[in-house]
Scaffold this motif. Structure first.
Motif, PDB file in Angstrom:
ATOM      1  N   ASN A  41     -22.550 127.797  39.401  1.00  0.00           N
ATOM      2  CA  ASN A  41     -21.804 127.843  38.142  1.00  0.00           C
ATOM      3  C   ASN A  41     -22.240 129.083  37.369  1.00  0.00           C
ATOM      4  OD1 ASN A  41     -20.448 127.495  35.784  1.00  0.00           O
ATOM      5  ND2 ASN A  41     -21.578 125.679  35.128  1.00  0.00           N
ATOM      6  N   PRO A  42     -21.359 130.045  37.222  1.00  0.00           N
ATOM      7  CA  PRO A  42     -21.765 131.322  36.621  1.00  0.00           C
ATOM      8  C   PRO A  42     -21.888 131.269  35.101  1.00  0.00           C
ATOM      9  CG  PRO A  42     -19.450 131.401  37.168  1.00  0.00           C
ATOM     10  CD  PRO A  42     -19.947 130.061  37.627  1.00  0.00           C
ATOM     11  N   VAL A  43     -21.436 130.173  34.487  1.00  0.00           N
ATOM     12  CA  VAL A  43     -21.373 130.129  33.020  1.00  0.00           C
ATOM     13  C   VAL A  43     -22.743 130.283  32.342  1.00  0.00           C
ATOM     14  CG1 VAL A  43     -20.717 128.724  31.029  1.00  0.00           C
ATOM     15  CG2 VAL A  43     -19.205 128.859  33.011  1.00  0.00           C
ATOM     16  N   PRO A  44     -23.764 129.487  32.735  1.00  0.00           N
ATOM     17  CA  PRO A  44     -25.034 129.605  32.023  1.00  0.00           C
ATOM     18  C   PRO A  44     -25.663 130.995  32.124  1.00  0.00           C
ATOM     19  CG  PRO A  44     -25.011 127.622  33.362  1.00  0.00           C
ATOM     20  CD  PRO A  44     -23.809 128.415  33.742  1.00  0.00           C
ATOM     21  N   ILE A  45     -25.611 131.590  33.289  1.00  0.00           N
ATOM     22  CA  ILE A  45     -26.164 132.944  33.428  1.00  0.00           C
ATOM     23  C   ILE A  45     -25.419 133.902  32.511  1.00  0.00           C
ATOM     24  CG2 ILE A  45     -26.433 134.913  34.986  1.00  0.00           C
ATOM     25  CD1 ILE A  45     -27.179 133.090  37.167  1.00  0.00           C
ATOM     26  N   ASP A  69     -30.262 144.431  34.727  1.00  0.00           N
ATOM     27  CA  ASP A  69     -29.632 145.407  35.608  1.00  0.00           C
ATOM     28  C   ASP A  69     -29.698 145.022  37.078  1.00  0.00           C
ATOM     29  OD1 ASP A  69     -28.362 147.988  35.159  1.00  0.00           O
ATOM     30  OD2 ASP A  69     -29.846 148.707  36.612  1.00  0.00           O
ATOM     31  N   ARG A  70     -30.818 144.436  37.460  1.00  0.00           N
ATOM     32  CA  ARG A  70     -31.031 144.187  38.887  1.00  0.00           C
ATOM     33  C   ARG A  70     -30.787 142.742  39.278  1.00  0.00           C
ATOM     34  NH1 ARG A  70     -35.258 148.688  39.276  1.00  0.00           N
ATOM     35  NH2 ARG A  70     -37.052 147.382  39.793  1.00  0.00           N
ATOM     36  N   TRP A  71     -30.694 141.836  38.302  1.00  0.00           N
ATOM     37  CA  TRP A  71     -30.542 140.436  38.675  1.00  0.00           C
ATOM     38  C   TRP A  71     -29.291 139.841  38.044  1.00  0.00           C
ATOM     39  CZ3 TRP A  71     -30.439 135.247  37.717  1.00  0.00           C
ATOM     40  CH2 TRP A  71     -30.811 134.441  38.802  1.00  0.00           C
ATOM     41  N   ILE A  72     -29.285 139.762  36.727  1.00  0.00           N
ATOM     42  CA  ILE A  72     -28.146 139.170  36.022  1.00  0.00           C
ATOM     43  C   ILE A  72     -26.824 139.816  36.441  1.00  0.00           C
ATOM     44  CG2 ILE A  72     -27.122 138.735  33.765  1.00  0.00           C
ATOM     45  CD1 ILE A  72     -29.606 137.307  33.681  1.00  0.00           C
ATOM     46  N   SER A  73     -26.833 141.126  36.512  1.00  0.00           N
ATOM     47  CA  SER A  73     -25.572 141.846  36.738  1.00  0.00           C
ATOM     48  C   SER A  73     -24.926 141.455  38.061  1.00  0.00           C
ATOM     49  CB  SER A  73     -25.823 143.351  36.704  1.00  0.00           C
ATOM     50  OG  SER A  73     -26.551 143.727  37.849  1.00  0.00           O
ATOM     51  N   LYS A  74     -25.753 141.147  39.031  1.00  0.00           N
ATOM     52  CA  LYS A  74     -25.231 140.709  40.337  1.00  0.00           C
ATOM     53  C   LYS A  74     -24.344 139.477  40.177  1.00  0.00           C
ATOM     54  CE  LYS A  74     -28.267 138.849  43.175  1.00  0.00           C
ATOM     55  NZ  LYS A  74     -29.385 138.794  44.132  1.00  0.00           N
ATOM     56  N   TYR A  75     -24.789 138.554  39.336  1.00  0.00           N
ATOM     57  CA  TYR A  75     -24.019 137.329  39.135  1.00  0.00           C
ATOM     58  C   TYR A  75     -22.831 137.563  38.215  1.00  0.00           C
ATOM     59  CZ  TYR A  75     -27.742 134.904  41.510  1.00  0.00           C
ATOM     60  OH  TYR A  75     -28.636 134.493  42.461  1.00  0.00           O
ATOM     61  N   GLU A  76     -23.006 138.482  37.295  1.00  0.00           N
ATOM     62  CA  GLU A  76     -21.906 138.794  36.386  1.00  0.00           C
ATOM     63  C   GLU A  76     -20.739 139.415  37.144  1.00  0.00           C
ATOM     64  OE1 GLU A  76     -22.444 136.940  33.761  1.00  0.00           O
ATOM     65  OE2 GLU A  76     -22.195 138.528  32.256  1.00  0.00           O
ATOM     66  N   ARG A  77     -21.071 140.229  38.131  1.00  0.00           N
ATOM     67  CA  ARG A  77     -20.015 140.907  38.898  1.00  0.00           C
ATOM     68  C   ARG A  77     -19.096 139.909  39.606  1.00  0.00           C
ATOM     69  NH1 ARG A  77     -23.781 143.750  41.934  1.00  0.00           N
ATOM     70  NH2 ARG A  77     -25.021 144.788  40.324  1.00  0.00           N
ATOM     71  N   SER A  78     -19.706 138.876  40.179  1.00  0.00           N
ATOM     72  CA  SER A  78     -18.891 137.919  40.945  1.00  0.00           C
ATOM     73  C   SER A  78     -18.553 136.681  40.124  1.00  0.00           C
ATOM     74  CB  SER A  78     -19.648 137.512  42.210  1.00  0.00           C
ATOM     75  OG  SER A  78     -20.939 137.063  41.869  1.00  0.00           O
ATOM     76  N   ARG A  79     -18.612 136.838  38.826  1.00  0.00           N
ATOM     77  CA  ARG A  79     -18.449 135.696  37.934  1.00  0.00           C
ATOM     78  C   ARG A  79     -17.089 135.011  38.073  1.00  0.00           C
ATOM     79  NH1 ARG A  79     -17.330 136.843  32.190  1.00  0.00           N
ATOM     80  NH2 ARG A  79     -16.817 134.760  31.412  1.00  0.00           N
ATOM     81  N   LEU A  80     -16.032 135.794  38.046  1.00  0.00           N
ATOM     82  CA  LEU A  80     -14.700 135.203  38.078  1.00  0.00           C
ATOM     83  C   LEU A  80     -14.434 134.535  39.409  1.00  0.00           C
ATOM     84  CD1 LEU A  80     -12.751 137.918  36.069  1.00  0.00           C
ATOM     85  CD2 LEU A  80     -13.715 135.741  35.283  1.00  0.00           C
ATOM     86  N   ARG A  81     -14.912 135.159  40.465  1.00  0.00           N
ATOM     87  CA  ARG A  81     -14.815 134.569  41.783  1.00  0.00           C
ATOM     88  C   ARG A  81     -15.470 133.186  41.820  1.00  0.00           C
ATOM     89  NH1 ARG A  81     -12.855 135.659  46.489  1.00  0.00           N
ATOM     90  NH2 ARG A  81     -13.953 134.884  48.338  1.00  0.00           N
ATOM     91  N   ALA A  82     -16.698 133.113  41.278  1.00  0.00           N
ATOM     92  CA  ALA A  82     -17.416 131.831  41.268  1.00  0.00           C
ATOM     93  C   ALA A  82     -16.675 130.790  40.422  1.00  0.00           C
ATOM     94  CB  ALA A  82     -18.835 132.028  40.735  1.00  0.00           C
ATOM     95  N   LEU A  83     -16.116 131.239  39.323  1.00  0.00           N
ATOM     96  CA  LEU A  83     -15.363 130.315  38.473  1.00  0.00           C
ATOM     97  C   LEU A  83     -14.148 129.762  39.200  1.00  0.00           C
ATOM     98  CD1 LEU A  83     -15.440 131.871  34.895  1.00  0.00           C
ATOM     99  CD2 LEU A  83     -16.316 129.651  35.647  1.00  0.00           C
ATOM    100  N   SER A  84     -13.478 130.619  39.960  1.00  0.00           N
ATOM    101  CA  SER A  84     -12.284 130.134  40.662  1.00  0.00           C
ATOM    102  C   SER A  84     -12.675 129.213  41.817  1.00  0.00           C
ATOM    103  CB  SER A  84     -11.408 131.308  41.128  1.00  0.00           C
ATOM    104  OG  SER A  84     -11.806 131.764  42.398  1.00  0.00           O
ATOM    105  N   ASP A  85     -13.822 129.481  42.428  1.00  0.00           N
ATOM    106  CA  ASP A  85     -14.369 128.558  43.436  1.00  0.00           C
ATOM    107  C   ASP A  85     -14.541 127.177  42.812  1.00  0.00           C
ATOM    108  OD1 ASP A  85     -14.499 130.573  45.262  1.00  0.00           O
ATOM    109  OD2 ASP A  85     -16.691 130.571  45.472  1.00  0.00           O
TER     110      ASP A  85
END
Lengths: 107, 107
Positions: free
Chosen positions: A71-75, B80-96
DNA sequence: ATAATATGCAACTAAATGGTTGCCTATTCA
DNA sequence: TGAATAGGCAACCATTTAGTTGCATATTAT
């Protein structure tokens, strides 16, 4: 959905690795998430439980197996409501540091 | 400068509050950082020590007092090295998530 | 010089954490 | 139907953590 639970959950490397695994491939079963891990399935279950409590992971049952989704929301909220505050004043803080420590080395 | 130390340090609410205080006013003494805190000075010292070990805070002595400055670099690296990785694929994860859980409520 | 202030350091304690083992239940496969 | 697979649950254990108390040291103010 406390931010504290999220920070706590992210504070353990095994849990961050589990998130990374799900980031690499979403929707894995408990068994899959245990593969190559040097702890027991039960330990992994506990970590996943903490991630679920923090709402970082959401699960679904398919027959006898349990599927895990990120779940990407909390991050995103951590990034948006906490990290970003420090990012905004980043250059200011850096110049403060320079001012206070110029000429000094840590040796 | 391990990222793990940074995540661990951020995993405690008292330490995040200390960072917030420094963000509000940089360069405070130990005494100032203790004001209104419901733990002893020694406990605060320990928290600040952990923040220092994670390099989130840098200190300087001025006479008998110790000044504390925020170091924005580690937080930036986490972003920059951790959070951003998840932010990039955020919409994908939400649609999953939507795909897997549509129609289901958590009640 | 003395007193007050600011901080450091060490020993100790209670509770939380991360992990284990052992056993039970539910689903699927032959 | 019976065996194998996937996971749940509880009790227990060792270590870490967050906090305390007590005392020592260094700097500043009177």
């Amino acid at each position: 959905m406390s931010m504290d639970a999220v920070f706590k959950a992210l504070g353990d490397p095994s849990r961050r690795e589990l998130l990374d695994r799900l980031h690499a491939r979403n929707g894995q079963t408990l068994g899959e998430l245990c593969e190559g891990q040097d702890m027991t399935r039960q330990a992994v279950t506990k970590h996943l439980g903490i991630l679920e409590d923090a709402n970082l992971v959401v699960t679904r049952k398919r027959g006898r197996e349990k599927l895990h989704y990120l779940n990407p929301v909390p991050i995103h909220e951590v990034a948006d409501r906490w990290i970003s505050k420090y990012e905004r004043s980043r250059l200011r803080a850096l110049s403060d540091l320079k001012k206070q420590f110029e000429g000094k080395t840590e040796n």
